[in-house]
Design a protein around this motif. Sequence first.
Motif, PDB file in Angstrom:
ATOM      1  N   VAL A   1       0.838  -1.205   0.000  1.00 18.11           N
ATOM      2  CA  VAL A   1       0.000   0.000   0.000  1.00 18.11           C
ATOM      3  C   VAL A   1       0.869   1.250   0.000  1.00 18.11           C
ATOM      4  N   ARG A   2       1.935   1.239   0.776  1.00 23.60           N
ATOM      5  CA  ARG A   2       2.828   2.397   0.834  1.00 23.60           C
ATOM      6  C   ARG A   2       3.479   2.663  -0.520  1.00 23.60           C
ATOM      7  N   MET A   3       3.761   1.622  -1.282  1.00 22.55           N
ATOM      8  CA  MET A   3       4.369   1.803  -2.599  1.00 22.55           C
ATOM      9  C   MET A   3       3.356   2.347  -3.606  1.00 22.55           C
ATOM     10  N   VAL A   4       2.168   1.761  -3.638  1.00 24.18           N
ATOM     11  CA  VAL A   4       1.164   2.169  -4.618  1.00 24.18           C
ATOM     12  C   VAL A   4       0.633   3.563  -4.300  1.00 24.18           C
ATOM     13  N   ARG A   5       0.691   3.975  -3.042  1.00 22.22           N
ATOM     14  CA  ARG A   5       0.191   5.296  -2.635  1.00 22.22           C
ATOM     15  C   ARG A   5       0.861   6.414  -3.427  1.00 22.22           C
ATOM     16  N   PHE A   6       2.163   6.296  -3.678  1.00 22.53           N
ATOM     17  CA  PHE A   6       2.873   7.345  -4.414  1.00 22.53           C
ATOM     18  C   PHE A   6       2.399   7.430  -5.857  1.00 22.53           C
ATOM     19  N   ILE A   7       2.014   6.306  -6.453  1.00 25.94           N
ATOM     20  CA  ILE A   7       1.487   6.326  -7.823  1.00 25.94           C
ATOM     21  C   ILE A   7       0.169   7.092  -7.867  1.00 25.94           C
ATOM     22  N   PHE A   8      -0.701   6.833  -6.903  1.00 32.35           N
ATOM     23  CA  PHE A   8      -1.983   7.539  -6.862  1.00 32.35           C
ATOM     24  C   PHE A   8      -1.789   9.028  -6.582  1.00 32.35           C
ATOM     25  N   MET A   9      -0.790   9.382  -5.795  1.00 34.02           N
ATOM     26  CA  MET A   9      -0.507  10.798  -5.567  1.00 34.02           C
ATOM     27  C   MET A   9      -0.102  11.483  -6.873  1.00 34.02           C
ATOM     28  N   GLY A  10       0.709  10.831  -7.684  1.00 28.79           N
ATOM     29  CA  GLY A  10       1.088  11.400  -8.974  1.00 28.79           C
ATOM     30  C   GLY A  10      -0.092  11.525  -9.915  1.00 28.79           C
ATOM     31  N   LEU A  11      -0.982  10.508  -9.944  1.00 26.90           N
ATOM     32  CA  LEU A  11      -2.173  10.582 -10.786  1.00 26.90           C
ATOM     33  C   LEU A  11      -3.096  11.699 -10.337  1.00 26.90           C
ATOM     34  N   ALA A  12      -3.256  11.876  -9.015  1.00 23.87           N
ATOM     35  CA  ALA A  12      -4.113  12.939  -8.499  1.00 23.87           C
ATOM     36  C   ALA A  12      -3.552  14.313  -8.829  1.00 23.87           C
ATOM     37  N   ALA A  13      -2.233  14.482  -8.743  1.00 24.04           N
ATOM     38  CA  ALA A  13      -1.625  15.774  -9.054  1.00 24.04           C
ATOM     39  C   ALA A  13      -1.714  16.094 -10.542  1.00 24.04           C
ATOM     40  N   SER A  14      -1.817  15.065 -11.394  1.00 26.57           N
ATOM     41  CA  SER A  14      -1.844  15.285 -12.845  1.00 26.57           C
ATOM     42  C   SER A  14      -3.255  15.402 -13.405  1.00 26.57           C
ATOM     43  N   PHE A  15      -4.171  14.568 -12.928  1.00 25.44           N
ATOM     44  CA  PHE A  15      -5.503  14.497 -13.544  1.00 25.44           C
ATOM     45  C   PHE A  15      -6.649  14.639 -12.549  1.00 25.44           C
ATOM     46  N   GLY A  16      -6.358  14.819 -11.279  1.00 24.38           N
ATOM     47  CA  GLY A  16      -7.427  14.976 -10.296  1.00 24.38           C
ATOM     48  C   GLY A  16      -8.138  13.670 -10.007  1.00 24.38           C
ATOM     49  N   LEU A  17      -9.441  13.774  -9.707  1.00 23.79           N
ATOM     50  CA  LEU A  17     -10.228  12.578  -9.387  1.00 23.79           C
ATOM     51  C   LEU A  17     -10.316  11.621 -10.571  1.00 23.79           C
ATOM     52  N   PHE A  18     -10.282  12.176 -11.798  1.00 24.96           N
ATOM     53  CA  PHE A  18     -10.292  11.309 -12.975  1.00 24.96           C
ATOM     54  C   PHE A  18      -9.076  10.378 -12.966  1.00 24.96           C
ATOM     55  N   GLY A  19      -7.915  10.893 -12.624  1.00 21.75           N
ATOM     56  CA  GLY A  19      -6.716  10.065 -12.548  1.00 21.75           C
ATOM     57  C   GLY A  19      -6.819   9.011 -11.464  1.00 21.75           C
ATOM     58  N   ILE A  20      -7.425   9.368 -10.326  1.00 26.54           N
ATOM     59  CA  ILE A  20      -7.591   8.381  -9.241  1.00 26.54           C
ATOM     60  C   ILE A  20      -8.505   7.251  -9.689  1.00 26.54           C
ATOM     61  N   ILE A  21      -9.606   7.595 -10.376  1.00 21.93           N
ATOM     62  CA  ILE A  21     -10.551   6.557 -10.825  1.00 21.93           C
ATOM     63  C   ILE A  21      -9.881   5.629 -11.843  1.00 21.93           C
ATOM     64  N   VAL A  22      -9.141   6.216 -12.775  1.00 22.14           N
ATOM     65  CA  VAL A  22      -8.427   5.383 -13.756  1.00 22.14           C
ATOM     66  C   VAL A  22      -7.403   4.490 -13.047  1.00 22.14           C
ATOM     67  N   GLY A  23      -6.713   5.047 -12.038  1.00 23.95           N
ATOM     68  CA  GLY A  23      -5.755   4.242 -11.280  1.00 23.95           C
ATOM     69  C   GLY A  23      -6.419   3.107 -10.534  1.00 23.95           C
ATOM     70  N   LEU A  24      -7.610   3.351  -9.967  1.00 21.90           N
ATOM     71  CA  LEU A  24      -8.339   2.287  -9.263  1.00 21.90           C
ATOM     72  C   LEU A  24      -8.768   1.190 -10.223  1.00 21.90           C
ATOM     73  N   ILE A  25      -9.218   1.576 -11.411  1.00 16.49           N
ATOM     74  CA  ILE A  25      -9.612   0.570 -12.402  1.00 16.49           C
ATOM     75  C   ILE A  25      -8.412  -0.285 -12.793  1.00 16.49           C
ATOM     76  N   ALA A  26      -7.273   0.366 -13.024  1.00 17.92           N
ATOM     77  CA  ALA A  26      -6.062  -0.388 -13.371  1.00 17.92           C
ATOM     78  C   ALA A  26      -5.623  -1.288 -12.221  1.00 17.92           C
ATOM     79  N   LEU A  27      -5.769  -0.805 -10.981  1.00 18.90           N
ATOM     80  CA  LEU A  27      -5.376  -1.610  -9.819  1.00 18.90           C
ATOM     81  C   LEU A  27      -6.257  -2.844  -9.689  1.00 18.90           C
ATOM     82  N   VAL A  28      -7.566  -2.675  -9.887  1.00 19.56           N
ATOM     83  CA  VAL A  28      -8.487  -3.815  -9.786  1.00 19.56           C
ATOM     84  C   VAL A  28      -8.199  -4.831 -10.889  1.00 19.56           C
TER      85      VAL A  28
END
Length: 530
Positions: free
Chosen positions: A438-465
Amino acid sequence: MRHFKKRRKQSLSSQINQSHEPLQKDGLKANLNENIQIIKEALGNSDDIIIREIRIGKERKLKAAIFYTEGLIDTPSIQNFILETLMLDLQKIDIDKMGSSGENPLHLLKDSVLTVGDIKDLSDYNTLFTFLLSGNVILLLDSFTLGFAIGMKGGKDRGVTEATVENSVRGPKEAFSESLRTNTALLRRKINDHNLWLETKKIGTVTKTAVSIAYIKGITNDKVVEEVRERLERIEIDSILETGYVEELIQDETYTPFPTIFHTERPDVTAANLLEGRVAIFVDGSPNALLVPSLFVQFFQTADDYYQRADIVTLLRFLRFFGFFIALLGPSLYIAITTFHQEMLPTPLLINLAAQREGVPFPAFIEALIMEITFEILREAGVRMPRTIGQAVSIVGTLVIGTAAVDAGIVSAAMVIVVAITAISSFVVSSFNLSISVRMVRFIFMGLAASFGLFGIIVGLIALVLHLCSLRSFGVPYMSPFAPFIATDQKDALFRFPHWGLFSRPRLISQKNVKREDTPSPKPEPRKQK
């Protein structure tokens, strides 16, 4: 199940095999002095190898020698059961006459003289060194090309102590130790059934570490057991020092941050998983057991889940999953909302956050990155420092650095709160391995949020699932019983049914003898008092 790539033999292993090859092919010599000389030279005249030469039989005519490794042997037992037996009890026996009459003196020693249960025959040096260096006593006789390996393992070990990582509020407190036989004995105490089978083999061309697999015949899927055997057979390495070596060499998917093999230090957890149809792997010298196949939901379960009431356990499991999502998405949600979606916040809160960030020179992503990296450094320092001061340093360091960073205007107070809640939530996850993921993947989601906002988080969650659903552990889907959805296995996933409702084993793990009982147990009715 995926196919393993053939691993190239390491040059060190090849050199060791080549240097030992002539010795391994040779059988024991008939001359005792020659055997002693070969053993001394092969072991470099090591000081911890004790060689005791004695004479046995009537008139002390037959020469014999015992070899053992100091520190690995129960020394009093050698005196009582070997030396005393050979030097005193054989005084009246004429071994020369027995040899001339056709009776083998070796059979006499093994069957009628030595009062030890574990005795194995030796005929070559390779087997001799394996037994000698693993804590056995070697007995060789002059004029014979056959010897004995006598089991008298002893020495000091840590013993059975309380679990240090997987703490339990209720239930057994004992944990595995570094002794393989102690660990298997603890498991036998939990499962007193003849169908509990153990298989042991040596792995490592240099260390020759004993690795055992344990499973319950009739419950565990035979294909899983065979797959474990094959993967262990494919290991070509010079040393195995801990279960982490084996875990990395036999796991299904190496390109994932998520653990696909579960490990535990508790005998009760190991026994419970064996009863569900899993296979346990023990490594001599390691206080942990590996359990395969492993599922994602398994990393949210603890031993206490089965020692407390079902409703309490269900609430605690929901808390763990909630803590998992906070630890995964806490900083990224804060970054996305404060950077792109300020309209989602109430106006008073938005004004308050804007006032806090007025003097901060960095964007929210850099703030979170600084605080997260700082906390990771403090956490690692607290683990590596001496136990007496590690916890104090981590707590004091976090408080001092967080307060000083806010006062200096480097980060905002809200960011410190978000990072602190995220760090605490990561400790809610019961498995340390999953917490690291979780600590490792957290940094990826932080980068997606800084780049695309909630849209980036949703895309990241879909890719994670999608990634989690693609994983397998020894052929079993990693996300079962959620994907594929198995209704009968939901009784011990997010929820935990009462014990009278846990009437079947996980379907994709056992696949045989799925029913724990012939029929589902009815809810027990309290007896009415007359």
